[in-house]
Motif scaffolding. Structure first.
Motif, short mmCIF file in Angstrom:
data_model
loop_
_atom_site.label_atom_id
_atom_site.label_comp_id
_atom_site.label_asym_id
_atom_site.label_seq_id
_atom_site.Cartn_x
_atom_site.Cartn_y
_atom_site.Cartn_z
N MET A 1 4.59 -1.46 4.21
CA MET A 1 5.25 -1.60 2.56
C MET A 1 4.21 -1.95 1.71
N ILE A 2 3.32 -3.09 1.84
CA ILE A 2 2.62 -3.06 0.64
C ILE A 2 1.58 -1.71 0.63
N VAL A 3 1.13 -1.36 1.36
CA VAL A 3 0.20 -0.05 2.02
C VAL A 3 0.90 0.52 1.20
N VAL A 4 2.16 1.30 1.87
CA VAL A 4 2.69 2.81 1.29
C VAL A 4 3.40 3.22 0.50
N VAL A 5 3.33 2.19 -0.74
CA VAL A 5 4.08 2.35 -1.82
C VAL A 5 2.72 2.68 -3.42
N PRO A 6 1.94 2.49 -2.90
CA PRO A 6 0.91 2.95 -3.81
C PRO A 6 0.19 4.40 -2.70
N ALA A 7 0.00 3.85 -1.82
CA ALA A 7 -0.26 5.22 -1.14
C ALA A 7 0.54 6.98 -1.49
N LEU A 8 1.78 6.67 -1.59
CA LEU A 8 3.04 7.54 -1.92
C LEU A 8 2.64 7.97 -3.28
N GLN A 9 1.93 7.21 -4.22
CA GLN A 9 2.64 7.46 -5.40
C GLN A 9 0.89 7.39 -5.74
N HIS A 10 -0.12 8.31 -4.94
CA HIS A 10 -1.77 8.46 -4.67
C HIS A 10 -2.48 7.38 -5.68
N GLY B 1 13.69 20.91 -3.63
CA GLY B 1 13.14 21.96 -3.39
C GLY B 1 11.34 21.32 -3.73
N ASN B 2 11.69 20.35 -4.98
CA ASN B 2 10.61 20.04 -6.01
C ASN B 2 10.78 18.03 -5.65
N GLY B 3 12.02 17.92 -5.02
CA GLY B 3 11.41 15.78 -5.06
C GLY B 3 10.82 15.34 -5.13
N LEU B 4 10.98 14.42 -4.69
CA LEU B 4 10.05 12.83 -4.98
C LEU B 4 8.63 13.45 -3.67
N LEU B 5 9.13 13.58 -2.79
CA LEU B 5 8.97 13.57 -1.45
C LEU B 5 8.28 14.91 -1.44
#
Length: 659
Positions: free
Chosen positions: A53-62, A491-495
């Motif tokens: 989870m520590i890695v995921v947060v910045p990875a998703l937000q680029h 069609g244009n959500g966060l994911l």
């Protein structure tokens, strides 16, 4: 702590847990009890989830250091062999982050759930060691930055699933199911291995990002055509994600303990194929003929599996065929170019299908290991937490808004229609109706109506322990809110925004024209959403009518299923799972066995017989000649003299012949 250090920790922690539990788990369990053997394997998975989870947060937000292209971490050079350089390395981008969320979260909850579910098993230490190995395998597969390391994780997943499906190996059915899963997956893995070889032959590298870039840039100049490479890679995905015709192993995998079913069918093994195709999205976008094959096999599998789920009575097998059907949706999405929608459905399905399987385990636990839904009924008051969470998951998978399944399934159907695959959309809508129906059939037979529980068991039925109910409640939360959290606006959500850089190259290659903004005089999205919701509600209404609290009589259902020849055939087709097992038995066991027996006879009698015969003749001739090898010169001189006399006599006879 820098991410270069954190990322390798994610697979390393369960590796250490597996090693420790394998070496010391049995002794700890015998000396101190089950808790001592469970503490380390459960603890390391929880720790891996925290790190992930520590890695995921910045990875998703680029965010830095991930950015749009992701972060590569090299642990060491694995294979330095001239032109073949393979690193033990990891790659984390938004796609990896999405898979990490599903794998580590559901994996962690399955470990906690297993504490209660396996409480009476004598070998819990071995079970938790296998669970840790399974987590290692899937995490290596997801994190790998090169094809060879992906393949290593791929095969480790197969090995650990074999161990878990056959965990109760004393049961012949479990041992056979484990072997069936292992062998069928090897068929697909041969194609994947050939695909990796083709990628290396075309590009000279096994790094995933570099090889995909080279494959696309080289285009038609590749030594092996891109369509062939894509189809070979898809072969591996068909095996792991159980797509037709390699789907036959998945229902039998239900022989393993229920937590295994949740882990295999929701979070890990079956999602590996979807992840593989999504990761190779530029390759498939450059081979659009292969994408049509992916879409066709996916949507056919979705329909076929849903039709089989109609008549199954084993609660876990209904969910197994449901998994096949939902995986078919994901591959259909990949085939029509809706890559983000496929991953969205992978995530939402992971949570509500994991919940459904763990709920089924709670039901089975409550009725003392009974899995036949015809021997259940009337349980909703006795196990209210299980009933409530399973109801949530049923509504979610049926595609009823505002639960998670609605957003991801609707996005798949909408993208299929807009991208010009009306046939995929139409079959997908039909499957949505079927899904809602058979899921409410499962709910009705299990929880409502009269109780058919064994009278000796009925008074003992009670809710499961907190170790089992807590994961149910936690999984129900994303089943309700995940779609609203990352799927809005539709069609244009966060994911979609998170995954946009990953699929940007494929979108540019496909370059499809914009869909029409109106349909039937109304906004296209409004029409498609309405049809999707109406279809799901229709299936649910019919299911409630037949199997709900005020269900119709069983005689009416039997009369409908045998009303005429067509209905009777359709019922038998579903009940017998389209006779695929019988067909495989005919082709590969009976006919294949006879062909193999003939080839064995030919090899033993003709090939070996010829070789052995030549050897026997030479040996016997040598044995005879050996008798005249006396070592005496006089005997040799006599032989020479006799030979000369014979030669001279023959010559005189020839010369003396009249001309």
């Amino acid at each position: 702590m820098p991410y270069d250090t954190l990322i390798p920790l994610i697979p390393l922690l369960p590796i250490l847990g597996f090693a420790f539990t394998s070496l010391f788990g049995r002794r700890l369990q015998l000396r101190y009890g089950r808790w001592a053997s469970e503490l380390v394997p459960v603890g390391v998975v929880i720790a891996a989830w925290v790190v992930a989870m520590i890695v995921v947060v910045p990875a998703l937000q680029h965010q830095a250091p991930f950015g749009d292209s992701g972060l590569d971490v090299k642990a060491w050079t694995w294979i330095p062999a001239g032109g073949l350089q393979v690193d033990m390395g990891f790659h984390v981008d938004a796609l990896t982050a999405c898979l990490l969320i599903v794998v580590t979260t559901i994996g962690m909850l399955v470990h906690v759930y297993s504490i209660g579910y396996m409480a009476h098993d004598r070998a819990t230490w071995r079970f938790f060691a296998y669970l840790n190995l399974f987590m290692v395998s899937m995490l290596v597969l997801v994190l790998a930055n090169n094809w060879l390391l992906v393949f290593a994780g791929w095969e480790l997943v197969g090995l650990s699933s074999y161990s878990l499906i056959g965990f109760w190996y004393e049961r012949r059915s479990a041992a056979l199911a484990a072997k069936k899963a292992f062998i069928v997956n090897r068929v697909g893995d041969v194609g994947f291995a050939l695909g990796i070889m083709a990628i290396f032959l075309n590009t000279g590298t096994l790094n995933i990002q570099d090889s995909l870039a080279k494959l696309v840039s080289q285009g038609a100049s590749n030594t092996i055509p891109l369509t062939v490479v894509a189809l070979l890679v898809f072969c591996g995905a068909m095996g792991k994600s159980a797509q037709f015709p390699l789907h036959v192993w998945l229902p039998d995998a239900m022989e393993g303990p229920t937590p295994v079913s949740a882990l295999i069918h929701a979070a890990t093994m079956v999602n590996a194929g979807v992840y593989l195709v999504a990761r190779a999205n530029p390759l498939f976008a450059s081979a659009q003929d292969a994408m049509i094959v992916v879409a066709a096999i996916g949507i056919f599998t979705a329909f076929m599996a849903a039709s089989i789920a109609f008549t199954q009575t084993d609660i876990k097998r209904v969910l197994a065929f449901s998994t096949l059907s939902q995986l078919g949706y994901m591959f259909a999405a990949l085939g029509v170019g809706a890559f983000s929608a496929a991953i969205f459905h992978l995530m939402s399905h992971g949570f509500f299908k994991g919940l459904l399987f763990l709920d089924s385990g709670s039901v089975i636990h409550a009725v003392h290991d009974e899995q036949d839904m015809n021997r259940m009924g009337g349980l909703w008051r006795k196990i209210p937490i299980t009933h409530g969470t399973m109801l949530i998951a049923t509504i979610a998978i049926s595609g009823i808004p505002p639960l998670a399944g609605f957003f991801s399934k609707d996005e798949i159907l909408g993208e299929a229609f807009k991208n010009g695959f009306a046939w995929v959309w139409a079959i997908g809508v039909l499957v949505a109706i079927m899904t809602a129906f058979y899921m409410w059939r499962l709910m009705g037979k299990t929880f409502y109506g009269e109780s058919h529980v064994d009278p000796s068991v009925a008074p003992k039925v009670h809710e499961s322990a907190w170790q089992m109910t807590l994961p149910l409640v936690l999984l129900a939360i994303p089943s309700v809110f995940l779609g609203m959290a990352v799927g809005l606006p539709l069609g244009n959500g966060l994911l979609v925004q998170w995954l946009a850089p990953v699929f940007k190259g494929a979108e540019e290659i496909l370059a499809r024209p914009a869909a029409a903004e109106t349909l039937l005089g109304l906004p296209t999205d409004t029409v498609l959403i309405t049809i999707s919701v109406v279809a799901a509600v229709a299936g649910l209404v019919v299911g409630i009518g037949l199997f709900g609290p005020r269900r119709v009589r069983q005689e009416t259902i039997d009369r409908i299923s045998s009303a005429n020849g067509v209905m009777r055939f359709a019922y038998r087709l579903s009940l017998n799972k389209w006779w695929f097992d019988e067909l495989n038995d005919l082709l590969f066991i009976r006919i294949g066995g006879r062909v193999a027996a003939f080839l064995w006879w030919f090899d033993r009698t003709i090939v070996d017989g010829t070789v052995n015969g030549v050897g026997t003749v030479v040996r016997d001739a040598g044995t005879g000649l050996r008798q005249i090898q006396t070592g005496r010169v006089q005997n040799y001189a006599l032989g020479i003299a006799i030979g000369l006399i014979l030669m001279a006599g023959s010559l005189l006879l020839i010369v003396g012949q009249p001309r």
